[in-house]
Motif scaffolding. Structure first.
Motif, PDB file in Angstrom:
ATOM      1  N   GLU A 253       0.861  -1.179   0.000  1.00 48.56           N
ATOM      2  CA  GLU A 253       0.000   0.000   0.000  1.00 48.56           C
ATOM      3  C   GLU A 253       0.902   1.235   0.000  1.00 48.56           C
ATOM      4  OE1 GLU A 253      -3.110   2.096   3.094  1.00 48.56           O
ATOM      5  OE2 GLU A 253      -2.604   0.001   3.376  1.00 48.56           O
ATOM      6  N   VAL A 254       0.603   2.175  -0.907  1.00 41.46           N
ATOM      7  CA  VAL A 254       1.339   3.433  -0.976  1.00 41.46           C
ATOM      8  C   VAL A 254       0.297   4.550  -0.953  1.00 41.46           C
ATOM      9  CG1 VAL A 254       3.022   4.805  -2.247  1.00 41.46           C
ATOM     10  CG2 VAL A 254       3.106   2.301  -2.389  1.00 41.46           C
ATOM     11  N   PRO A 255      -0.028   5.048   0.242  1.00 47.11           N
ATOM     12  CA  PRO A 255      -1.109   6.026   0.369  1.00 47.11           C
ATOM     13  C   PRO A 255      -0.946   7.280  -0.485  1.00 47.11           C
ATOM     14  CG  PRO A 255      -0.476   5.201   2.521  1.00 47.11           C
ATOM     15  CD  PRO A 255       0.533   4.684   1.535  1.00 47.11           C
ATOM     16  N   SER A 256       0.258   7.828  -0.584  1.00 47.01           N
ATOM     17  CA  SER A 256       0.436   9.082  -1.324  1.00 47.01           C
ATOM     18  C   SER A 256       0.171   8.928  -2.816  1.00 47.01           C
ATOM     19  CB  SER A 256       1.841   9.643  -1.098  1.00 47.01           C
ATOM     20  OG  SER A 256       2.811   8.772  -1.644  1.00 47.01           O
ATOM     21  N   LEU A 257       0.251   7.699  -3.342  1.00 45.53           N
ATOM     22  CA  LEU A 257       0.009   7.453  -4.762  1.00 45.53           C
ATOM     23  C   LEU A 257      -1.273   6.671  -5.001  1.00 45.53           C
ATOM     24  CD1 LEU A 257       3.616   6.487  -5.903  1.00 45.53           C
ATOM     25  CD2 LEU A 257       2.509   8.732  -6.005  1.00 45.53           C
TER      26      LEU A 257
ATOM     27  N   ILE B 245      -2.010   3.596  -4.221  1.00 42.38           N
ATOM     28  CA  ILE B 245      -1.701   2.252  -4.715  1.00 42.38           C
ATOM     29  C   ILE B 245      -1.982   1.241  -3.625  1.00 42.38           C
ATOM     30  CG2 ILE B 245       0.123   0.674  -5.433  1.00 42.38           C
ATOM     31  CD1 ILE B 245       1.586   3.010  -6.663  1.00 42.38           C
ATOM     32  N   MET B 246      -2.713   0.202  -3.973  1.00 50.04           N
ATOM     33  CA  MET B 246      -2.891  -0.949  -3.107  1.00 50.04           C
ATOM     34  C   MET B 246      -2.889  -2.161  -4.031  1.00 50.04           C
ATOM     35  SD  MET B 246      -5.762  -1.892  -0.279  1.00 50.04           S
ATOM     36  CE  MET B 246      -5.110  -0.806   0.958  1.00 50.04           C
ATOM     37  N   ALA B 247      -1.905  -3.040  -3.872  1.00 50.41           N
ATOM     38  CA  ALA B 247      -1.789  -4.177  -4.774  1.00 50.41           C
ATOM     39  C   ALA B 247      -1.399  -5.420  -4.002  1.00 50.41           C
ATOM     40  CB  ALA B 247      -0.736  -3.875  -5.844  1.00 50.41           C
ATOM     41  N   PRO B 248      -1.952  -6.570  -4.381  1.00 49.71           N
ATOM     42  CA  PRO B 248      -1.593  -7.817  -3.712  1.00 49.71           C
ATOM     43  C   PRO B 248      -0.179  -8.248  -4.086  1.00 49.71           C
ATOM     44  CG  PRO B 248      -3.025  -8.265  -5.564  1.00 49.71           C
ATOM     45  CD  PRO B 248      -2.947  -6.776  -5.435  1.00 49.71           C
TER      46      PRO B 248
ATOM     47  N   ASP C 225       7.831   9.816   1.947  1.00 49.07           N
ATOM     48  CA  ASP C 225       6.552   9.146   1.690  1.00 49.07           C
ATOM     49  C   ASP C 225       6.543   7.797   2.397  1.00 49.07           C
ATOM     50  OD1 ASP C 225       5.541  11.194   0.155  1.00 49.07           O
ATOM     51  OD2 ASP C 225       5.955  10.230  -1.770  1.00 49.07           O
ATOM     52  N   ARG C 226       5.347   7.299   2.682  1.00 50.89           N
ATOM     53  CA  ARG C 226       5.194   6.041   3.418  1.00 50.89           C
ATOM     54  C   ARG C 226       4.754   4.901   2.508  1.00 50.89           C
ATOM     55  NH1 ARG C 226       5.338   7.511   9.013  1.00 50.89           N
ATOM     56  NH2 ARG C 226       6.700   9.315   8.889  1.00 50.89           N
ATOM     57  N   VAL C 227       5.231   3.700   2.833  1.00 48.55           N
ATOM     58  CA  VAL C 227       4.837   2.464   2.170  1.00 48.55           C
ATOM     59  C   VAL C 227       4.447   1.502   3.284  1.00 48.55           C
ATOM     60  CG1 VAL C 227       5.603   0.530   0.739  1.00 48.55           C
ATOM     61  CG2 VAL C 227       6.441   2.841   0.252  1.00 48.55           C
ATOM     62  N   ILE C 228       3.316   0.820   3.128  1.00 55.56           N
ATOM     63  CA  ILE C 228       2.823  -0.095   4.164  1.00 55.56           C
ATOM     64  C   ILE C 228       2.638  -1.481   3.566  1.00 55.56           C
ATOM     65  CG2 ILE C 228       0.964  -0.578   5.803  1.00 55.56           C
ATOM     66  CD1 ILE C 228       0.363   2.541   5.567  1.00 55.56           C
ATOM     67  N   PHE C 229       3.160  -2.484   4.252  1.00 53.06           N
ATOM     68  CA  PHE C 229       2.983  -3.871   3.858  1.00 53.06           C
ATOM     69  C   PHE C 229       2.215  -4.566   4.966  1.00 53.06           C
ATOM     70  CE2 PHE C 229       4.273  -8.310   4.075  1.00 53.06           C
ATOM     71  CZ  PHE C 229       3.953  -8.724   2.796  1.00 53.06           C
TER      72      PHE C 229
ATOM     73  N   LYS D   7       3.858   4.040 -11.145  1.00 52.27           N
ATOM     74  CA  LYS D   7       3.573   5.235 -10.351  1.00 52.27           C
ATOM     75  C   LYS D   7       4.654   5.502  -9.300  1.00 52.27           C
ATOM     76  CE  LYS D   7      -1.467   4.795 -10.575  1.00 52.27           C
ATOM     77  NZ  LYS D   7      -2.679   4.648  -9.745  1.00 52.27           N
ATOM     78  N   LEU D   8       5.498   4.505  -9.025  1.00 50.54           N
ATOM     79  CA  LEU D   8       6.530   4.672  -7.998  1.00 50.54           C
ATOM     80  C   LEU D   8       7.455   5.843  -8.273  1.00 50.54           C
ATOM     81  CD1 LEU D   8       7.626   1.016  -7.227  1.00 50.54           C
ATOM     82  CD2 LEU D   8       6.082   2.475  -5.919  1.00 50.54           C
ATOM     83  N   SER D   9       7.597   6.217  -9.524  1.00 52.91           N
ATOM     84  CA  SER D   9       8.478   7.343  -9.842  1.00 52.91           C
ATOM     85  C   SER D   9       7.967   8.639  -9.210  1.00 52.91           C
ATOM     86  CB  SER D   9       8.627   7.505 -11.350  1.00 52.91           C
ATOM     87  OG  SER D   9       7.372   7.787 -11.939  1.00 52.91           O
TER      88      SER D   9
END
Length: 109
Positions: free
Chosen positions: A1-5, A7-10, A55-59, A47-49
């Motif tokens: 999960e990348v809230p700022s972009l 994105i939520m992907a399995p 920024d935060r990334v959540i797993f 979108k990661l670019s």
């Protein structure tokens, strides 16, 4: 999960349906470190670019434990697994290089 972009992907393990994966686990884990994930054929990881330091990334694992990471750096590598951050997110940007986002762990819940 990348809230700022948004994105939520399995995440799928290697050997699962590689044709349609969004994100595939390559090695490591949130607990052991050197956690590496690679984007698949979809444009989700492109979108990661747009990520920037801070920024935060959540797993979230299968037990519901959430691991939070902070983006530290972005770079291009010939061999994407040469990075040494606790979490590496990447996608193949062309035939010879990978776009990589390096993150450090900040919290576990």
């Amino acid at each position: 999960e990348v809230p700022s972009l948004d994105i939520m992907a399995p995440v799928m393990s290697s050997g699962e349906d590689d044709e349609e994966y969004f994100v595939r686990w390559i090695s490591g884990s949130p607990v052991k470190g050197q956690f590496r994930l690679i984007g698949g054929r979809s444009d989700v990881f492109r979108k990661l670019s747009g990520l920037k330091p801070g920024d935060r990334v959540i797993f979230t694992d299968v037990d519901g434990i959430r691991y939070g990471y902070e983006v530290m750096t972005q770079y291009h590598l010939k061999k994407w697994d040469e990075g040494d951050n606790e979490l590496l997110l990447c996608y193949e940007s062309d035939d010879d290089t990978y776009f990589v986002v390096g993150c450090s762990m900040i919290l576990t819940r």
